[in-house]
Write a protein that holds these residues in place. Structure first.
Motif, PDB file in Angstrom:
ATOM      1  N   GLN A 210     -14.770  -9.138 -15.558  1.00 40.17           N
ATOM      2  CA  GLN A 210     -13.400  -9.328 -15.077  1.00 40.17           C
ATOM      3  C   GLN A 210     -12.529  -8.120 -15.408  1.00 40.17           C
ATOM      4  OE1 GLN A 210     -12.226 -12.962 -16.968  1.00 40.17           O
ATOM      5  NE2 GLN A 210     -13.057 -14.259 -15.343  1.00 40.17           N
ATOM      6  N   LYS A 211     -12.678  -7.597 -16.621  1.00 37.66           N
ATOM      7  CA  LYS A 211     -11.885  -6.431 -17.018  1.00 37.66           C
ATOM      8  C   LYS A 211     -12.260  -5.206 -16.189  1.00 37.66           C
ATOM      9  CE  LYS A 211     -10.928  -7.824 -21.751  1.00 37.66           C
ATOM     10  NZ  LYS A 211     -11.022  -7.453 -23.165  1.00 37.66           N
ATOM     11  N   ALA A 212     -13.540  -5.034 -15.919  1.00 36.81           N
ATOM     12  CA  ALA A 212     -13.982  -3.911 -15.088  1.00 36.81           C
ATOM     13  C   ALA A 212     -13.431  -4.044 -13.673  1.00 36.81           C
ATOM     14  CB  ALA A 212     -15.504  -3.838 -15.066  1.00 36.81           C
ATOM     15  N   LEU A 213     -13.408  -5.261 -13.157  1.00 38.84           N
ATOM     16  CA  LEU A 213     -12.878  -5.493 -11.815  1.00 38.84           C
ATOM     17  C   LEU A 213     -11.382  -5.200 -11.752  1.00 38.84           C
ATOM     18  CD1 LEU A 213     -13.482  -6.525  -8.951  1.00 38.84           C
ATOM     19  CD2 LEU A 213     -12.879  -8.797  -9.768  1.00 38.84           C
ATOM     20  N   VAL A 214     -10.646  -5.614 -12.767  1.00 39.47           N
ATOM     21  CA  VAL A 214      -9.202  -5.352 -12.802  1.00 39.47           C
ATOM     22  C   VAL A 214      -8.936  -3.850 -12.873  1.00 39.47           C
ATOM     23  CG1 VAL A 214      -7.146  -5.582 -14.250  1.00 39.47           C
ATOM     24  CG2 VAL A 214      -8.526  -7.578 -13.732  1.00 39.47           C
ATOM     25  N   CYS A 215      -9.686  -3.150 -13.704  1.00 42.58           N
ATOM     26  CA  CYS A 215      -9.495  -1.704 -13.825  1.00 42.58           C
ATOM     27  C   CYS A 215      -9.869  -0.985 -12.529  1.00 42.58           C
ATOM     28  CB  CYS A 215     -10.312  -1.152 -14.990  1.00 42.58           C
ATOM     29  SG  CYS A 215      -9.633  -1.562 -16.594  1.00 42.58           S
ATOM     30  N   SER A 216     -10.928  -1.411 -11.888  1.00 49.10           N
ATOM     31  CA  SER A 216     -11.330  -0.788 -10.624  1.00 49.10           C
ATOM     32  C   SER A 216     -10.307  -1.053  -9.527  1.00 49.10           C
ATOM     33  CB  SER A 216     -12.694  -1.319 -10.186  1.00 49.10           C
ATOM     34  OG  SER A 216     -13.657  -1.026 -11.154  1.00 49.10           O
ATOM     35  N   THR A 217      -9.787  -2.260  -9.485  1.00 48.72           N
ATOM     36  CA  THR A 217      -8.761  -2.597  -8.500  1.00 48.72           C
ATOM     37  C   THR A 217      -7.484  -1.807  -8.761  1.00 48.72           C
ATOM     38  OG1 THR A 217      -9.688  -4.814  -8.339  1.00 48.72           O
ATOM     39  CG2 THR A 217      -7.474  -4.503  -7.466  1.00 48.72           C
ATOM     40  N   GLY A 218      -7.128  -1.675 -10.018  1.00 48.35           N
ATOM     41  CA  GLY A 218      -5.949  -0.872 -10.371  1.00 48.35           C
ATOM     42  C   GLY A 218      -6.113   0.580  -9.976  1.00 48.35           C
ATOM     43  N   THR A 219      -7.313   1.110 -10.162  1.00 50.90           N
ATOM     44  CA  THR A 219      -7.585   2.487  -9.753  1.00 50.90           C
ATOM     45  C   THR A 219      -7.428   2.642  -8.249  1.00 50.90           C
ATOM     46  OG1 THR A 219      -9.133   2.766 -11.587  1.00 50.90           O
ATOM     47  CG2 THR A 219      -9.302   4.327  -9.778  1.00 50.90           C
ATOM     48  N   ALA A 220      -8.013   1.726  -7.500  1.00 53.51           N
ATOM     49  CA  ALA A 220      -7.925   1.795  -6.039  1.00 53.51           C
ATOM     50  C   ALA A 220      -6.476   1.659  -5.568  1.00 53.51           C
ATOM     51  CB  ALA A 220      -8.791   0.711  -5.415  1.00 53.51           C
ATOM     52  N   PHE A 221      -5.740   0.747  -6.177  1.00 52.89           N
ATOM     53  CA  PHE A 221      -4.352   0.524  -5.777  1.00 52.89           C
ATOM     54  C   PHE A 221      -3.483   1.752  -6.051  1.00 52.89           C
ATOM     55  CE2 PHE A 221      -0.064  -1.154  -6.688  1.00 52.89           C
ATOM     56  CZ  PHE A 221       0.219  -1.668  -5.432  1.00 52.89           C
ATOM     57  N   THR A 222      -3.631   2.342  -7.233  1.00 52.96           N
ATOM     58  CA  THR A 222      -2.807   3.511  -7.543  1.00 52.96           C
ATOM     59  C   THR A 222      -3.223   4.724  -6.712  1.00 52.96           C
ATOM     60  OG1 THR A 222      -4.196   3.952  -9.472  1.00 52.96           O
ATOM     61  CG2 THR A 222      -2.121   2.807  -9.859  1.00 52.96           C
ATOM     62  N   LEU A 223      -4.514   4.839  -6.398  1.00 52.03           N
ATOM     63  CA  LEU A 223      -4.929   5.929  -5.507  1.00 52.03           C
ATOM     64  C   LEU A 223      -4.344   5.747  -4.108  1.00 52.03           C
ATOM     65  CD1 LEU A 223      -8.640   6.587  -6.509  1.00 52.03           C
ATOM     66  CD2 LEU A 223      -6.697   8.128  -6.770  1.00 52.03           C
ATOM     67  N   CYS A 224      -4.272   4.508  -3.649  1.00 51.95           N
ATOM     68  CA  CYS A 224      -3.627   4.241  -2.353  1.00 51.95           C
ATOM     69  C   CYS A 224      -2.142   4.582  -2.408  1.00 51.95           C
ATOM     70  CB  CYS A 224      -3.822   2.783  -1.953  1.00 51.95           C
ATOM     71  SG  CYS A 224      -5.474   2.405  -1.386  1.00 51.95           S
ATOM     72  N   LEU A 225      -1.489   4.247  -3.514  1.00 56.81           N
ATOM     73  CA  LEU A 225      -0.074   4.600  -3.662  1.00 56.81           C
ATOM     74  C   LEU A 225       0.129   6.112  -3.628  1.00 56.81           C
ATOM     75  CD1 LEU A 225       1.334   2.167  -6.376  1.00 56.81           C
ATOM     76  CD2 LEU A 225       2.028   2.347  -4.002  1.00 56.81           C
ATOM     77  N   ILE A 226      -0.743   6.838  -4.310  1.00 58.83           N
ATOM     78  CA  ILE A 226      -0.643   8.303  -4.295  1.00 58.83           C
ATOM     79  C   ILE A 226      -0.855   8.824  -2.878  1.00 58.83           C
ATOM     80  CG2 ILE A 226      -1.786  10.427  -5.042  1.00 58.83           C
ATOM     81  CD1 ILE A 226      -2.268   9.072  -7.736  1.00 58.83           C
ATOM     82  N   PHE A 227      -1.858   8.284  -2.193  1.00 56.27           N
ATOM     83  CA  PHE A 227      -2.151   8.731  -0.831  1.00 56.27           C
ATOM     84  C   PHE A 227      -0.966   8.494   0.098  1.00 56.27           C
ATOM     85  CE2 PHE A 227      -3.697   7.593   3.437  1.00 56.27           C
ATOM     86  CZ  PHE A 227      -4.198   8.829   3.820  1.00 56.27           C
ATOM     87  N   PHE A 228      -0.410   7.285   0.066  1.00 49.78           N
ATOM     88  CA  PHE A 228       0.693   6.982   0.973  1.00 49.78           C
ATOM     89  C   PHE A 228       1.974   7.710   0.584  1.00 49.78           C
ATOM     90  CE2 PHE A 228      -1.896   3.106   1.944  1.00 49.78           C
ATOM     91  CZ  PHE A 228      -2.183   3.489   3.246  1.00 49.78           C
ATOM     92  N   THR A 229       2.156   7.982  -0.695  1.00 48.01           N
ATOM     93  CA  THR A 229       3.311   8.766  -1.120  1.00 48.01           C
ATOM     94  C   THR A 229       3.202  10.194  -0.599  1.00 48.01           C
ATOM     95  OG1 THR A 229       3.501   7.420  -3.111  1.00 48.01           O
ATOM     96  CG2 THR A 229       4.641   9.523  -3.113  1.00 48.01           C
ATOM     97  N   LYS A 230       2.006  10.763  -0.703  1.00 50.23           N
ATOM     98  CA  LYS A 230       1.794  12.116  -0.177  1.00 50.23           C
ATOM     99  C   LYS A 230       1.911  12.136   1.347  1.00 50.23           C
ATOM    100  CE  LYS A 230       0.063  15.217  -2.763  1.00 50.23           C
ATOM    101  NZ  LYS A 230       0.728  16.425  -3.174  1.00 50.23           N
ATOM    102  N   LEU A 231       1.474  11.060   1.976  1.00 51.29           N
ATOM    103  CA  LEU A 231       1.523  10.977   3.427  1.00 51.29           C
ATOM    104  C   LEU A 231       2.964  10.922   3.929  1.00 51.29           C
ATOM    105  CD1 LEU A 231      -0.434  10.672   5.875  1.00 51.29           C
ATOM    106  CD2 LEU A 231      -0.063   8.218   5.683  1.00 51.29           C
ATOM    107  N   LEU A 232       3.805  10.185   3.228  1.00 52.74           N
ATOM    108  CA  LEU A 232       5.191  10.021   3.659  1.00 52.74           C
ATOM    109  C   LEU A 232       6.082  11.185   3.252  1.00 52.74           C
ATOM    110  CD1 LEU A 232       5.694   6.230   2.909  1.00 52.74           C
ATOM    111  CD2 LEU A 232       5.339   7.321   5.126  1.00 52.74           C
ATOM    112  N   ALA A 233       5.668  11.941   2.255  1.00 56.43           N
ATOM    113  CA  ALA A 233       6.517  13.043   1.773  1.00 56.43           C
ATOM    114  C   ALA A 233       6.317  14.301   2.586  1.00 56.43           C
ATOM    115  CB  ALA A 233       6.214  13.325   0.316  1.00 56.43           C
TER     116      ALA A 233
END
Length: 63
Positions: free
Chosen positions: A40-63
């Motif tokens: 469960q902890k590994a899944l939460v950390c992996s999901t958090g990684t994917a989510f923050t990478l998506c945030l970085i991607f969309f932030t760079k895309l919009l900027a």
């Protein structure tokens, strides 16, 4: 904007290192806490990684 990206990058690094750590713990034969909790902890950390990478991607895309 760059401070925001640096903070997101640090969060991504923390999540990714946590995911690697917990996945490494899963490969060991006997461990405490139980495998279910580690999974469960590994899944939460992996999901958090994917989510923050998506945030970085969309932030760079919009900027």
């Amino acid at each position: 904007m760059s401070v925001f990206l640096i903070v997101l990058s640090c969060i991504t690094l923390a999540f990714a290192s946590g995911a690697v750590y917990y996945i490494k713990l899963l490969s060991q034969a006997a461990s405490y806490p139980p495998k279910r909790v580690i999974r469960q902890k590994a899944l939460v950390c992996s999901t958090g990684t994917a989510f923050t990478l998506c945030l970085i991607f969309f932030t760079k895309l919009l900027a």
